[in-house]
Scaffold this motif. Structure first.
Motif, PDB file in Angstrom:
ATOM      1  N   HIS A   1       0.838  -3.147 -15.968  1.00 55.63           N
ATOM      2  CA  HIS A   1      -0.241  -1.926 -15.827  1.00 55.63           C
ATOM      3  C   HIS A   1      -0.053  -1.025 -14.922  1.00 55.63           C
TER       4      HIS A   1
ATOM      5  N   LEU B   1      -7.806   2.146 -17.542  1.00 57.05           N
ATOM      6  CA  LEU B   1      -7.157   1.043 -18.619  1.00 57.05           C
ATOM      7  C   LEU B   1      -5.770   0.726 -19.609  1.00 57.05           C
TER       8      LEU B   1
ATOM      9  N   VAL C   1      -0.875  -5.159 -19.225  1.00 55.30           N
ATOM     10  CA  VAL C   1      -1.116  -5.785 -19.182  1.00 55.30           C
ATOM     11  C   VAL C   1      -0.376  -7.773 -19.788  1.00 55.30           C
TER      12      VAL C   1
ATOM     13  N   SER D   1      -1.796  -7.527 -24.100  1.00 58.84           N
ATOM     14  CA  SER D   1      -3.137  -6.909 -24.077  1.00 58.84           C
ATOM     15  C   SER D   1      -3.619  -5.765 -22.988  1.00 58.84           C
TER      16      SER D   1
ATOM     17  N   GLN E   1      -6.457  -4.418 -19.825  1.00 57.47           N
ATOM     18  CA  GLN E   1      -6.720  -4.656 -18.521  1.00 57.47           C
ATOM     19  C   GLN E   1      -7.618  -3.826 -18.454  1.00 57.47           C
ATOM     20  N   GLU E   2      -8.816  -3.279 -17.587  1.00 53.75           N
ATOM     21  CA  GLU E   2      -9.301  -1.962 -16.018  1.00 53.75           C
ATOM     22  C   GLU E   2      -8.834  -2.773 -15.147  1.00 53.75           C
ATOM     23  N   ILE E   3      -8.483  -1.551 -14.189  1.00 56.54           N
ATOM     24  CA  ILE E   3      -7.599  -2.162 -12.831  1.00 56.54           C
ATOM     25  C   ILE E   3      -7.802  -0.871 -11.985  1.00 56.54           C
TER      26      ILE E   3
END
Length: 446
Positions: free
Chosen positions: A72, A232, A235, A239, A241-243
């Motif tokens: 990420h 965003l 990962v 994919s 992902q928002e972290i």
């Protein structure tokens, strides 16, 4: 990103110390150029405590919550996609896996078991590897989206984490920035290590509306702010992902260092940092009243000097000789071709001195005519900042041209080995000036 895409810079490598990088992710395709792993518990892909080479920096798998973290962070710094990209989408990545697998009571303060944690000794080993690779890759920054402990002063942090500070200082001395997260404990007067180390570029988080999220550690010695809320990025395996976290803010700054270092053509931590600070948006943390700059990369780019100045080609006043000055890494190479005797002379200068003035001197023969085989190029510098106006030796020597290099550079040159160069050295020695000499290019071919 749209502005920066048109600037045409060459890729700069960003170093990532984290839980590894899933290099097969489409967002990171072809970006991982070197890999290593340091894990005290033997959690490297080969089952050992150390691994260098292909596959060494791949993401861990034993902690599904933490192991995607490095992928990420990498995407934020240097990911490249069709719909959106990371900060430095043209940069490459050197993946360093520095985490180890822990279980049971060792994971009591974590959210999962097994959990991923990192030993300071492993991060030091990884940064030492960075230093070893400094001449193989153009490394702009080390990203450390990790941390531990709580320190309310840089002095205390430096003392406790002195071993790690030593290698961070060494990296900074060669133009490689270490960028680290401030931490996610919500402190208003302390940060975690290594972000609290005085020579680290520490990063706190902002929201997309330039507010300070409650989790972001803050202190008077925080360096910069960057977006770290709902970011965003990639990962495993393919994919997005928002972290949220200061871990996500940090690679924004590391990517910025990659871009700005490319414009400079070299690593210069102080210059890049100054540009980011002076052009950043001032954001006040309402929890403590501390104001820090949120980075604006394009504005910082415009703040940096044009890399084409002052390097370039200069023609001597007599129009017969050409001085080619070119920045090579942190040095300046000044090369001159002398058509009279088909020789090449030059000098290398490092930042920190005065403005060396080159003078072309020609010796007159006994018959009063200039001798085309005894052209001397001189400058005088007794130390950093002490370059004097040069002049030709008295007597049979006469000035035929002169030029002053813009900028501040100083390094006494080596003497040449040709007969004409040796003669110039001897003549200059009696005149009390420092002669220029034949220099070899970095590839030793010219």
């Amino acid at each position: 990103a749209d502005h920066m895409a048109d600037l045409g810079f060459l890729p700069v490598v960003k170093r990532l110390l984290d839980t590894g990088v899933y290099s097969q992710h489409p967002f990171l395709a072809g970006k991982v150029v070197s890999e290593a792993c340091y894990s005290a518990t033997g959690s490297c892909p080969n089952g050992e405590t150390e691994m260098i080479g292909a596959g060494a920096g791949e993401t861990c798998t034993y902690a599904p919550g933490s192991c995607p973290h490095g992928t990420h962070v990498s995407g934020i710094a240097a990911g490249r996609g069709s719909e959106f990209s990371g900060v430095a989408r043209g940069a490459d990545i050197i993946a360093m896996q520095v985490f180890s697998k822990f279980t049971g009571s060792d994971c009591a303060d974590d959210v999962e078991d097994p959990c991923a944690k990192s030993y300071t000794s492993d991060t030091i080993a990884a940064m030492e590897r960075v230093y070893e690779l400094r001449n193989t890759y153009n490394i702009a920054a080390v990203n450390m989206s990790l941390g531990g402990g709580s320190f309310s002063s840089q002095l205390a942090c430096d003392q406790v984490d002195s071993a790690r500070k030593a290698i961070i200082d060494q990296l900074r001395s060669v133009g490689i920035a270490t960028v680290a997260a401030s931490g996610n404990e919500g402190s208003t007067d302390a940060m975690s290590a290594p972000g609290c180390i005085s020579s680290v570029i520490s990063v706190g988080a902002t929201t997309k509306s330039d507010a300070i999220p409650s989790f972001s550690n803050s202190a008077s010695f925080l360096t910069l702010l960057a977006p770290g809320r709902f970011i965003l990025s990639s990962v495993p395996t393919s994919s997005f992902q928002e972290i949220s976290g200061t871990s996500e803010a940090t690679p924004h700054v590391a990517g910025a260092f990659a871009i700005l270092s490319q414009k400079l053509g070299r690593g210069d931590v102080e210059t890049v940092l100054s540009a980011l600070q002076s052009t950043g948006v001032p954001i006040e943390d309402p929890r403590n009243g501390i104001v820090k700059p949120r980075i604006r990369i394009y504005d910082a780019l415009l703040e940096l000097p044009d890399p084409s100045q002052p390097s370039g080609v200069q023609i001597t006043p007599d129009g017969a000789r050409t001085l080619i000055s070119k920045d090579v890494g942190s040095e300046r190479w000044a090369i001159t071709y002398n058509p009279d005797d088909d020789t090449v002379t030059g000098n290398v200068f490092s930042p920190g001195g005065g403005d060396p003035q080159f003078v072309w001197c020609q010796r007159t023969g006994d018959n009063g005519d200039p001798d085309p085989y005894t052209v001397q190029i001189d400058f005088t510098c007794s130390g950093a900042g002490a370059c004097e106006s040069a002049s030709c030796p008295t007597g049979e020597w006469s000035l035929i041209a002169q030029v002053t290099l813009p900028g501040s550079f100083f390094l006494p040159p080596a003497s040449g080995s040709s007969a004409s160069a040796a003669e110039r050295v001897a003549s200059a020695g009696t005149a009390g000036v420092t002669p220029s000499g034949l220099q070899i290019t970095p590839d030793e071919k010219r």
